[in-house]
Design a protein around this motif. Structure first.
Motif, short mmCIF file in Angstrom:
data_model
loop_
_atom_site.label_atom_id
_atom_site.label_comp_id
_atom_site.label_asym_id
_atom_site.label_seq_id
_atom_site.Cartn_x
_atom_site.Cartn_y
_atom_site.Cartn_z
N ALA A 220 0.81 -1.22 0.00
CA ALA A 220 0.00 0.00 0.00
C ALA A 220 0.85 1.27 0.00
CB ALA A 220 -0.95 -0.01 1.19
N HIS A 221 2.07 1.20 0.51
CA HIS A 221 2.95 2.36 0.57
C HIS A 221 3.55 2.72 -0.80
CE1 HIS A 221 5.57 -1.11 0.87
NE2 HIS A 221 6.58 -0.34 0.52
N LEU A 222 3.41 1.85 -1.79
CA LEU A 222 3.95 2.11 -3.12
C LEU A 222 2.87 2.75 -3.99
CD1 LEU A 222 5.82 -1.26 -3.75
CD2 LEU A 222 6.80 0.91 -3.00
N PRO A 223 3.11 3.96 -4.53
CA PRO A 223 2.08 4.62 -5.32
C PRO A 223 1.92 4.05 -6.73
CG PRO A 223 4.03 5.99 -5.23
CD PRO A 223 4.28 4.81 -4.32
N THR A 224 2.96 3.41 -7.24
CA THR A 224 2.94 2.90 -8.61
C THR A 224 3.40 1.45 -8.63
OG1 THR A 224 3.51 5.10 -9.41
CG2 THR A 224 3.82 3.29 -10.95
N LEU A 225 2.73 0.65 -9.45
CA LEU A 225 3.09 -0.76 -9.62
C LEU A 225 3.61 -0.96 -11.04
CD1 LEU A 225 -0.12 -2.36 -8.08
CD2 LEU A 225 2.09 -2.02 -6.94
N GLU B 192 14.00 -14.52 -18.59
CA GLU B 192 13.95 -14.14 -17.17
C GLU B 192 15.30 -13.74 -16.58
OE1 GLU B 192 12.12 -15.70 -12.94
OE2 GLU B 192 11.70 -16.80 -14.77
N PRO B 193 16.37 -14.50 -16.76
CA PRO B 193 17.65 -14.07 -16.16
C PRO B 193 18.12 -12.70 -16.66
CG PRO B 193 17.77 -16.37 -16.84
CD PRO B 193 16.48 -15.81 -17.40
N ALA B 194 18.01 -12.44 -17.94
CA ALA B 194 18.46 -11.15 -18.49
C ALA B 194 17.59 -10.00 -17.99
CB ALA B 194 18.45 -11.20 -20.01
N VAL B 195 16.28 -10.20 -17.91
CA VAL B 195 15.39 -9.16 -17.43
C VAL B 195 15.63 -8.89 -15.95
CG1 VAL B 195 12.97 -8.54 -17.01
CG2 VAL B 195 13.65 -9.55 -19.20
N ASN B 196 15.80 -9.93 -15.16
CA ASN B 196 16.10 -9.74 -13.73
C ASN B 196 17.40 -8.97 -13.53
OD1 ASN B 196 13.80 -11.00 -12.80
ND2 ASN B 196 14.77 -12.98 -12.53
N GLU B 197 18.40 -9.25 -14.33
CA GLU B 197 19.68 -8.51 -14.24
C GLU B 197 19.49 -7.06 -14.63
OE1 GLU B 197 23.62 -7.38 -13.69
OE2 GLU B 197 22.41 -9.00 -12.82
N ALA B 198 18.72 -6.80 -15.67
CA ALA B 198 18.46 -5.42 -16.10
C ALA B 198 17.71 -4.65 -15.00
CB ALA B 198 17.67 -5.41 -17.40
N LEU B 199 16.73 -5.27 -14.37
CA LEU B 199 16.01 -4.63 -13.27
C LEU B 199 16.95 -4.34 -12.11
CD1 LEU B 199 12.69 -6.69 -13.27
CD2 LEU B 199 13.02 -4.36 -14.13
N ARG B 200 17.81 -5.29 -11.79
CA ARG B 200 18.77 -5.10 -10.70
C ARG B 200 19.68 -3.90 -10.99
NH1 ARG B 200 23.69 -5.42 -9.56
NH2 ARG B 200 24.29 -6.29 -11.57
N ARG B 201 20.15 -3.78 -12.23
CA ARG B 201 21.03 -2.65 -12.59
C ARG B 201 20.32 -1.31 -12.48
NH1 ARG B 201 22.96 -4.41 -18.11
NH2 ARG B 201 23.13 -6.58 -17.62
N LEU B 202 19.02 -1.32 -12.66
CA LEU B 202 18.24 -0.09 -12.52
C LEU B 202 17.91 0.22 -11.06
CD1 LEU B 202 15.75 -0.59 -15.48
CD2 LEU B 202 17.57 1.14 -15.32
N GLY B 203 18.28 -0.67 -10.16
CA GLY B 203 18.00 -0.47 -8.74
C GLY B 203 16.59 -0.87 -8.35
N LEU B 204 15.93 -1.65 -9.21
CA LEU B 204 14.59 -2.13 -8.92
C LEU B 204 14.66 -3.51 -8.28
CD1 LEU B 204 12.87 -1.05 -12.23
CD2 LEU B 204 12.84 0.14 -10.05
N ILE B 205 13.71 -3.80 -7.43
CA ILE B 205 13.72 -5.08 -6.75
C ILE B 205 12.44 -5.84 -7.09
CG2 ILE B 205 15.19 -4.37 -4.83
CD1 ILE B 205 12.59 -4.07 -3.18
N LEU B 206 12.55 -7.14 -7.09
CA LEU B 206 11.41 -8.02 -7.31
C LEU B 206 10.74 -8.22 -5.96
CD1 LEU B 206 10.04 -9.82 -9.46
CD2 LEU B 206 11.54 -11.65 -8.71
N ILE B 207 9.46 -7.83 -5.85
CA ILE B 207 8.80 -7.93 -4.55
C ILE B 207 7.83 -9.08 -4.48
CG2 ILE B 207 9.09 -5.51 -3.95
CD1 ILE B 207 6.20 -5.06 -4.82
N ASP B 208 7.51 -9.67 -5.62
CA ASP B 208 6.56 -10.77 -5.61
C ASP B 208 6.72 -11.54 -6.91
OD1 ASP B 208 4.58 -12.48 -4.84
OD2 ASP B 208 2.97 -11.03 -4.96
N ARG B 209 6.47 -12.81 -6.83
CA ARG B 209 6.52 -13.64 -8.04
C ARG B 209 5.45 -14.70 -7.92
NH1 ARG B 209 10.50 -16.26 -11.85
NH2 ARG B 209 9.34 -18.10 -12.35
N GLU B 210 4.62 -14.75 -8.94
CA GLU B 210 3.59 -15.79 -8.97
C GLU B 210 4.17 -17.01 -9.65
OE1 GLU B 210 0.03 -14.39 -10.76
OE2 GLU B 210 -0.05 -12.61 -9.51
N PRO B 211 3.88 -18.19 -9.14
CA PRO B 211 4.43 -19.41 -9.76
C PRO B 211 3.89 -19.64 -11.15
CG PRO B 211 3.00 -19.92 -7.87
CD PRO B 211 3.03 -18.46 -8.01
#
Length: 72
Positions: free
Chosen positions: A38-43, A53-72
């Motif tokens: 709820a504290h995050l204004p944008t999703l 997936e590995p390349a996208v996760n690395e790109a997000l990490r480089r941008l300083g973004l974190i993965l907060i949830d993952r659906e199976p």
């Protein structure tokens, strides 16, 4: 920009070759669309193909973004 009652109003959507990206307000008719965050204004929802997936996760990490949830 698109509009959807399901996603709480206006949102942005992109369909790159590697998956789908949706950017939306964390608001669903006055309530958080994601109550646990709820504290995050944008999703930013990112769906990727298994091969990308590995390349996208690395790109997000480089941008300083974190993965907060993952659906199976």
């Amino acid at each position: 920009m698109r509009d959807s009652l399901y996603l709480g109003g206006d949102y942005y959507r992109s369909l790159p070759d590697w998956g789908e990206v949706i950017v939306q307000r964390n608001d669903d008719l006055g309530e958080p669309a994601e109550p646990a965050y709820a504290h995050l204004p944008t999703l930013v929802r990112v769906e990727v193909t298994a091969a990308s997936e590995p390349a996208v996760n690395e790109a997000l990490r480089r941008l300083g973004l974190i993965l907060i949830d993952r659906e199976p």
